[in-house]
Design a protein around this motif. Structure first.
Motif, mmCIF file in Angstrom:
data_model
loop_
_atom_site.group_PDB
_atom_site.id
_atom_site.type_symbol
_atom_site.label_atom_id
_atom_site.label_comp_id
_atom_site.label_asym_id
_atom_site.label_seq_id
_atom_site.Cartn_x
_atom_site.Cartn_y
_atom_site.Cartn_z
ATOM 1 N N SER A 97 0.289 -1.341 0.125
ATOM 2 C CA SER A 97 -0.329 0.267 -0.052
ATOM 3 C C SER A 97 0.567 1.346 0.365
ATOM 4 N N GLN A 98 1.599 1.534 0.771
ATOM 5 C CA GLN A 98 3.316 2.483 0.600
ATOM 6 C C GLN A 98 3.533 2.813 -0.116
ATOM 7 N N MET A 99 3.796 1.873 -0.640
ATOM 8 C CA MET A 99 4.542 1.791 -2.103
ATOM 9 C C MET A 99 4.036 2.477 -3.300
ATOM 10 N N LYS A 100 2.513 1.863 -3.760
ATOM 11 C CA LYS A 100 1.595 2.276 -4.688
ATOM 12 C C LYS A 100 1.052 3.878 -4.067
ATOM 13 N N HIS A 101 1.598 3.987 -3.060
ATOM 14 C CA HIS A 101 1.239 6.028 -2.094
ATOM 15 C C HIS A 101 1.977 6.588 -2.598
ATOM 16 N N HIS A 102 3.618 5.909 -2.545
ATOM 17 C CA HIS A 102 4.604 6.671 -3.954
ATOM 18 C C HIS A 102 4.312 6.816 -5.347
ATOM 19 N N GLY A 103 3.391 5.930 -5.748
ATOM 20 C CA GLY A 103 3.641 6.206 -6.574
ATOM 21 C C GLY A 103 4.577 4.808 -8.375
ATOM 22 N N MET A 104 5.569 3.716 -6.944
ATOM 23 C CA MET A 104 5.661 2.615 -7.041
ATOM 24 C C MET A 104 4.204 1.936 -8.616
ATOM 25 N N LYS A 105 5.235 1.271 -9.069
ATOM 26 C CA LYS A 105 4.251 -0.102 -9.949
ATOM 27 C C LYS A 105 4.917 -1.220 -9.021
ATOM 28 N N ILE A 106 3.821 -2.639 -8.562
ATOM 29 C CA ILE A 106 4.267 -3.051 -8.407
ATOM 30 C C ILE A 106 4.220 -4.814 -9.700
ATOM 31 N N ALA A 107 5.414 -5.521 -9.253
ATOM 32 C CA ALA A 107 4.966 -6.688 -10.192
ATOM 33 C C ALA A 107 5.585 -8.151 -9.333
ATOM 34 N N VAL A 108 5.396 -9.312 -9.690
ATOM 35 C CA VAL A 108 5.462 -9.934 -9.705
ATOM 36 C C VAL A 108 6.133 -10.741 -10.807
ATOM 37 N N SER A 127 -6.103 -6.149 -6.964
ATOM 38 C CA SER A 127 -6.431 -4.844 -7.503
ATOM 39 C C SER A 127 -5.192 -4.104 -7.082
ATOM 40 N N VAL A 128 -3.962 -4.855 -6.582
ATOM 41 C CA VAL A 128 -2.725 -4.922 -5.836
ATOM 42 C C VAL A 128 -1.524 -4.187 -6.956
ATOM 43 N N PHE A 129 -1.596 -5.696 -7.599
ATOM 44 C CA PHE A 129 -0.362 -5.535 -9.107
ATOM 45 C C PHE A 129 -0.716 -5.210 -10.150
ATOM 46 N N ASP A 130 0.400 -4.799 -10.712
ATOM 47 C CA ASP A 130 0.173 -3.893 -12.237
ATOM 48 C C ASP A 130 0.595 -5.516 -13.158
ATOM 49 N N TYR A 131 1.751 -5.895 -12.915
ATOM 50 C CA TYR A 131 1.190 -7.237 -13.453
ATOM 51 C C TYR A 131 1.911 -8.361 -12.737
ATOM 52 N N VAL A 132 1.217 -9.767 -12.912
ATOM 53 C CA VAL A 132 1.675 -10.687 -12.226
ATOM 54 C C VAL A 132 1.992 -11.584 -13.382
ATOM 55 N N CYS A 133 3.717 -12.444 -13.307
ATOM 56 C CA CYS A 133 3.683 -13.288 -14.280
ATOM 57 C C CYS A 133 4.672 -14.472 -13.567
ATOM 58 N N GLY A 134 3.920 -15.178 -13.764
ATOM 59 C CA GLY A 134 4.259 -16.805 -13.475
ATOM 60 C C GLY A 134 4.930 -17.544 -15.363
ATOM 61 N N SER A 135 5.150 -18.751 -14.402
ATOM 62 C CA SER A 135 5.748 -19.793 -14.982
ATOM 63 C C SER A 135 4.690 -20.069 -16.606
ATOM 64 N N SER A 136 5.066 -20.414 -17.986
ATOM 65 C CA SER A 136 4.104 -20.572 -18.773
ATOM 66 C C SER A 136 5.612 -21.585 -20.397
ATOM 67 N N PRO A 137 5.018 -21.856 -20.625
ATOM 68 C CA PRO A 137 5.567 -22.448 -22.224
ATOM 69 C C PRO A 137 6.505 -21.493 -22.861
ATOM 70 N N GLN A 138 5.803 -20.024 -22.845
ATOM 71 C CA GLN A 138 6.817 -19.116 -23.175
ATOM 72 C C GLN A 138 7.168 -18.406 -21.759
ATOM 73 N N THR A 139 7.148 -18.867 -20.864
ATOM 74 C CA THR A 139 8.144 -18.135 -20.126
ATOM 75 C C THR A 139 9.238 -19.168 -19.434
ATOM 76 N N PRO A 140 10.199 -19.102 -19.044
ATOM 77 C CA PRO A 140 10.540 -20.396 -18.295
ATOM 78 C C PRO A 140 10.648 -19.977 -17.215
ATOM 79 N N VAL A 141 11.175 -20.217 -16.563
ATOM 80 C CA VAL A 141 11.604 -20.658 -14.932
ATOM 81 C C VAL A 141 12.549 -20.030 -14.384
ATOM 82 N N LYS A 142 13.015 -19.553 -13.517
ATOM 83 C CA LYS A 142 13.915 -18.211 -12.899
ATOM 84 C C LYS A 142 14.467 -19.631 -12.269
ATOM 85 N N PRO A 143 16.711 -19.099 -13.059
ATOM 86 C CA PRO A 143 16.165 -18.299 -13.030
ATOM 87 C C PRO A 143 16.571 -16.652 -14.177
#
Length: 215
Positions: A97-108, A127-143
């Motif tokens: 909440s504080q981060m959003k209050h300061h105008g930051m974008k936040i993602a997962v 309705s908190v995160f601007d974007y959530v990115c999980g693993s998929s065939p198009q997005t390899p796992v971290k690292p």
């Protein structure tokens, strides 16, 4: 502000999912008459995605003839039981909440499959995160850095203005592979000593320290 976007890992960073991950694992292992694991053992098995968790949890790993069957059963079971004991860590809701209050974008950016990641974030952080990115065939796992680049491109932010926040060696390496700053949190699955041994340069003990470091 020091950064325009903060990209968070999910498990062990903003959500304590360990109990549900371990409980689901042991239910499935028991079904296949395989040895069970303690929470402390599972703590060091997670972080690289579900296929790697199952590989680490069953005898002989991927060479076990039952590997694919156990993996499939675990995915189905965990999807239905992923929110039994899971909860945000202390101070996380206020931090976001504080981060959003300061105008930051936040993602997962998480190694959970995209659908499960989105469902958990919508349930615990509506309705908190601007974007959530999980693993998929198009997005390899971290690292692999693909998820980070996907987030930055989608939200139109330069990597110089981004910071990666996580609780594991995988998160440290993800940030380095992406070319962005990394802050490690000591309250997650790995702990401060492990993080130091695996190259952490900035470690915070609580969400207040994290907020101060980001702003």
């Amino acid at each position: 502000m020091k950064y325009k976007i903060a990209i968070f890992d999910l498990d062990g960073t903003i959500l304590n999912t360990l109990d549900d991950l371990a409980d689901s694992l042991n239910v499935v292992l028991q079904k296949f008459q395989m040895p069970l694991h303690t929470y402390e053992q599972v703590r060091f098995m997670v972080g690289n995605g579900i296929p790697k968790l199952i590989e680490r949890a069953i005898p002989d790993g991927v060479t076990n003839p039952k590997y694919q069957e156990v993996l499939s059963e675990y995915i189905k079971y965990y999807e239905k039981h992923c929110a039994q004991k899971t909860a945000p860590y202390d101070g996380i809701l206020e931090l976001l909440s504080q981060m959003k209050h300061h105008g930051m974008k936040i993602a997962v950016n998480t190694n959970k499959v995209s659908q499960a990641a989105e469902e958990l974030c919508n349930y615990y952080f509506p309705s908190v995160f601007d974007y959530v990115c999980g693993s998929s065939p198009q997005t390899p796992v971290k690292p692999a850095p693909d998820g980070v680049f996907k987030i930055l491109n989608h939200l139109n932010v330069r990597k110089e203005d981004a910071v990666y926040i996580g609780d594991s060696d995988v998160d440290i390496q993800t940030g380095k592979n992406s070319g962005i700053d990394v802050i490690s949190v000591a309250w997650g699955f790995r702990g401060k000593d492990f993080l130091l041994q695996n190259g952490a340069e900035k470690i915070v003990q609580n969400t207040q320290e994290l907020l101060e470091m980001i702003l």
